[in-house]
Each structure stands twice: as C-alpha cells, then as structure tokens.
Scaffold this active site. Structure first.
Site, PDB file in Angstrom:
ATOM      1  N   SER A 143       0.864  -1.184   0.000  1.00 36.01           N
ATOM      2  CA  SER A 143       0.000   0.000   0.000  1.00 36.01           C
ATOM      3  C   SER A 143       0.896   1.229   0.000  1.00 36.01           C
ATOM      4  CB  SER A 143      -0.851  -0.014   1.281  1.00 36.01           C
ATOM      5  OG  SER A 143      -1.432   1.243   1.519  1.00 36.01           O
ATOM      6  N   TYR A 156      -2.365  -1.124  10.421  1.00 34.01           N
ATOM      7  CA  TYR A 156      -2.278  -1.279   8.964  1.00 34.01           C
ATOM      8  C   TYR A 156      -0.938  -0.756   8.439  1.00 34.01           C
ATOM      9  CZ  TYR A 156      -4.015  -1.057   4.079  1.00 34.01           C
ATOM     10  OH  TYR A 156      -4.194  -1.225   2.732  1.00 34.01           O
TER      11      TYR A 156
HETATM   12  P1  NAD Z   1     -11.470  -6.094  -0.180  1.00 36.89           P
HETATM   13  O1  NAD Z   1     -12.089  -5.952   1.169  1.00 36.89           O
HETATM   14  O2  NAD Z   1     -12.321  -5.911  -1.386  1.00 36.89           O
HETATM   15  O3  NAD Z   1     -10.742  -7.500  -0.324  1.00 36.89           O
HETATM   16  C1  NAD Z   1     -10.061  -8.101   0.740  1.00 36.89           C
HETATM   17  C2  NAD Z   1      -9.991  -9.586   0.492  1.00 36.89           C
HETATM   18  O4  NAD Z   1      -9.321 -10.204   1.594  1.00 36.89           O
HETATM   19  C3  NAD Z   1     -11.386 -10.241   0.381  1.00 36.89           C
HETATM   20  O5  NAD Z   1     -11.365 -11.242  -0.608  1.00 36.89           O
HETATM   21  C4  NAD Z   1     -11.562 -10.856   1.765  1.00 36.89           C
HETATM   22  O6  NAD Z   1     -12.443 -11.955   1.779  1.00 36.89           O
HETATM   23  C5  NAD Z   1     -10.116 -11.291   2.040  1.00 36.89           C
HETATM   24  N1  NAD Z   1      -9.904 -11.581   3.444  1.00 36.89           N
HETATM   25  C6  NAD Z   1     -10.089 -10.777   4.521  1.00 36.89           C
HETATM   26  N2  NAD Z   1      -9.825 -11.462   5.651  1.00 36.89           N
HETATM   27  C7  NAD Z   1      -9.450 -12.711   5.278  1.00 36.89           C
HETATM   28  C8  NAD Z   1      -9.058 -13.882   5.985  1.00 36.89           C
HETATM   29  N3  NAD Z   1      -9.016 -13.922   7.325  1.00 36.89           N
HETATM   30  N4  NAD Z   1      -8.745 -14.989   5.274  1.00 36.89           N
HETATM   31  C9  NAD Z   1      -8.817 -14.991   3.914  1.00 36.89           C
HETATM   32  N5  NAD Z   1      -9.173 -13.909   3.200  1.00 36.89           N
HETATM   33  C10 NAD Z   1      -9.489 -12.795   3.880  1.00 36.89           C
HETATM   34  O7  NAD Z   1     -10.255  -5.072  -0.189  1.00 36.89           O
HETATM   35  P2  NAD Z   1      -9.242  -4.573  -1.326  1.00 36.89           P
HETATM   36  O8  NAD Z   1      -9.296  -3.108  -1.298  1.00 36.89           O
HETATM   37  O9  NAD Z   1      -9.439  -5.295  -2.608  1.00 36.89           O
HETATM   38  O10 NAD Z   1      -7.868  -4.981  -0.633  1.00 36.89           O
HETATM   39  C11 NAD Z   1      -7.008  -5.962  -1.148  1.00 36.89           C
HETATM   40  C12 NAD Z   1      -5.594  -5.646  -0.704  1.00 36.89           C
HETATM   41  O11 NAD Z   1      -5.212  -4.397  -1.250  1.00 36.89           O
HETATM   42  C13 NAD Z   1      -5.427  -5.518   0.819  1.00 36.89           C
HETATM   43  O12 NAD Z   1      -4.207  -6.107   1.208  1.00 36.89           O
HETATM   44  C14 NAD Z   1      -5.385  -4.025   1.030  1.00 36.89           C
HETATM   45  O13 NAD Z   1      -4.689  -3.671   2.194  1.00 36.89           O
HETATM   46  C15 NAD Z   1      -4.671  -3.589  -0.228  1.00 36.89           C
HETATM   47  N6  NAD Z   1      -4.839  -2.189  -0.574  1.00 36.89           N
HETATM   48  C16 NAD Z   1      -6.074  -1.687  -0.853  1.00 36.89           C
HETATM   49  C17 NAD Z   1      -6.182  -0.360  -1.179  1.00 36.89           C
HETATM   50  C18 NAD Z   1      -7.513   0.264  -1.499  1.00 36.89           C
HETATM   51  O14 NAD Z   1      -7.564   1.488  -1.598  1.00 36.89           O
HETATM   52  N7  NAD Z   1      -8.572  -0.491  -1.690  1.00 36.89           N
HETATM   53  C19 NAD Z   1      -5.059   0.459  -1.230  1.00 36.89           C
HETATM   54  C20 NAD Z   1      -3.819  -0.092  -0.947  1.00 36.89           C
HETATM   55  C21 NAD Z   1      -3.727  -1.418  -0.629  1.00 36.89           C
END
Ligand code: NAD
Length: 261
Positions: A143, A156
């Site tokens: 991130s 985080y």
């Molecule tokens: P999201 O909530 O859409 O997806 C998260 C995924 O992780 C889902 O499939 C969920 O089921 C899974 N998950 C959560 N807990 C779990 C567990 N205990 N076991 C197995 N799976 C689990 O979120 P996203 O935004 O797509 O995030 C995905 C990644 O991207 C994360 O690591 C997040 O930190 C990172 N990220 C997101 C953003 C953003 O702005 N959305 C920015 C930077 C980084």
C-alpha cells in the site's frame, strides 16, 4: 499469453483488487486458485465465471489467513491439483481505523496476522516449489501505507511497512533461482475495503462522508482519482512477464502521485 501453463494463487480474491488480479491472470492463460471470505454462492459464481470467461481451471480455497496450517494447506492443495504454484499474490487484507489510545488489541493482532504474517506462511510454503522449477513470481499487495503513514491506522501502516521488509528479504534469498518478489503499493482504490472505512474515519475525524472522500481519501492523491482495480491487476501481469524478470525487491507505487509529495 504471459501465463499459459502457469498456476497462480491469489489470496483475498473474492472481491476487490484480488478478484481483478485473478481475472487478469486467467486472461493470460493461468489456472487460478481464488481465496477469501464471503457468501458461498457468490464465491462459486465468481469461480465459475473465471473458468467460463477465460477457458482456464479455477478452484477455490477457503483457507483463513489467520491460520498458518490452512495457509500451508492452500499451497500444497494447489500444487497437488495443478502441479505447481508459479505465481503467489499475497493480497488478503483488512483495515481498522482508530486513535492509538483506543485501538483495540484484537484488531491489531488480526491486521498483523492477515496483512503480514499470512504472507510469510504462504511464501514459506510456495518457495521450495518455485526454487525447484527455477521460476516464480511473488507479489505482495502492500500500500502507499508501506511507504508513508496516516494517523489512526497504526496496525495497517505497521503491517504494510513490514510487508515491504519481508518482500526485500525474500527477494534477496531467492534472487539466483529465477524467482522475483515485489510489493505493489496502491493508493486509494475504490473497493469494499475503502468503502467500509468511511464510517470509521467519519467518527475518528469528526467529518461528514463527503469530507472523508475529498479531504482525506482523494486529498492524498494528486491525480484526484481513485486507482482502478484493473490498473493494479495490469501491474501484476507485467510483473509476471519476462520483461520484469530483473525487477525484484522493489516496492512499486501505483498511487496517483501520493508518495511523490
Ligand atoms: P477487499 O475488502 O475488497 O478484499 C479483501 C480480500 O481479503 C477479500 O477477498 C476478503 O475476503 C479477504 N480476506 C479478509 N480477511 C481474510 C481472511 N481472514 N482470510 C482470507 N481472506 C481474507 O479489499 P481490497 O481493497 O481489494 O484490498 C485488497 C488488498 O489491497 C489488501 O491487502 C489491502 O490492504 C490492499 N490495498 C487496498 C487499497 C484500497 O484502496 N482499496 C489500497 C492499498 C492497498
């Protein structure tokens, strides 16, 4: 097709960024293991759609990223089913927003476990096979918060900075084995994870929803646009290409200029 005859495991791919990465890899010919939490019927619909849309095999692992044995099982099951795990994307992640004084200890533990420790277990399980085949791609979804901090996101930010260190360490250990390990570091991508933190941020900062969207989220991004899941997935596909064979130990920003400031 960059990934024909390869197998990719993408954790946290039942929604958001992970699902887009899984679909982009499938479009490049990879067999896919999706993973994550959610409604069983909805997950089965996405799994079947990947097979139908791209003519690849796709299976679902219910491994909980809080549990080391289930993470190891996810990798060994994938190797047994498809013959190899060539690409591993550690993408599962959760967020919680709260001032440090009241940050719940159990939320701290969960965030460190899912966002950081799970990647350690999955990498540990997948590296022997990648090394033996002299090819592998490890991509960790970090991130912008692996490079800079924001208030109220202590767990985080700590987990994502840790993921950057884990990635660099693994990259050095596997450097001569045809295996690369990199972080991708998105800024704000419009997904359920971002949507869910709006009410918490409203409370922590005493703001309206509009203020959170404009003054907190997009305020950080000079482009004033959310990054799209397709753009993040495109970067992952590139990291799996031959052109990216010498990109390793890197932490690649895809954040609309956020961390340039
Ligand atoms: P999201 O909530 O859409 O997806 C998260 C995924 O992780 C889902 O499939 C969920 O089921 C899974 N998950 C959560 N807990 C779990 C567990 N205990 N076991 C197995 N799976 C689990 O979120 P996203 O935004 O797509 O995030 C995905 C990644 O991207 C994360 O690591 C997040 O930190 C990172 N990220 C997101 C953003 C953003 O702005 N959305 C920015 C930077 C980084």
């Amino acid at each position: 097709m960059t990934l024909k005859s390869r197998t990719a495991v993408v954790t946290g791919s039942t929604s958001g960024i992970g699902l887009a990465i899984a679909r982009a890899f499938a479009a490049e010919g990879a067999n896919i293991v999706i993973n994550g939490l959610g409604d069983a019927d909805a997950i089965e619909t996405e799994r079947a759609k990947i097979e139908k849309d791209f003519g690849v095999l796709c299976s679902y692992s219910a491994a909980n990223m809080l549990k080391a044995d289930e993470i190891h099982g996810m990798i060994t099951d994938a190797e047994a089913k498809f013959g190899s795990v060539d690409v591993l994307v550690n993408n599962a992640g959760i967020q919680f927003v709260s001032p440090i004084e009241s940050f719940p200890a159990d939320k701290w533990d969960q965030i460190i476990a899912i966002n950081l420790t799970a990647a350690f277990h999955a990498i540990q399980a997948a590296v022997p096979g990648m090394r033996s085949r002299k090819w592998g791609r490890i991509i960790n979804t970090a991130s912008a918060h692996s490079k800079v901090a924001s208030p109220f996101k202590s767990a985080y930010v700590s987990a994502k900075h840790g993921l950057d260190g884990l990635t660099k360490t693994v990259a050095l250990e596997v450097a001569k084995d045809g295996v690369t390990a990199n972080c991708i570091s998105p800024g704000y991508v419009w997904t359920p994870l971002v949507e869910k933190q709006i009410p918490e941020t409203m409370e922590a900062r005493h703001m309206t929803k509009e203020q959170v969207m404009n003054d907190v989220l997009l305020a950080a991004q000079p482009t004033k646009q959310f990054v799209t899941v397709e753009q993040v997935a495109g970067l992952c596909v590139f990291l799996c290409s031959d052109a990216a064979a010498n990109i390793t130990g890197a932490n690649l920003s895809i954040d609309g200029g956020w961390t340039a400031e």
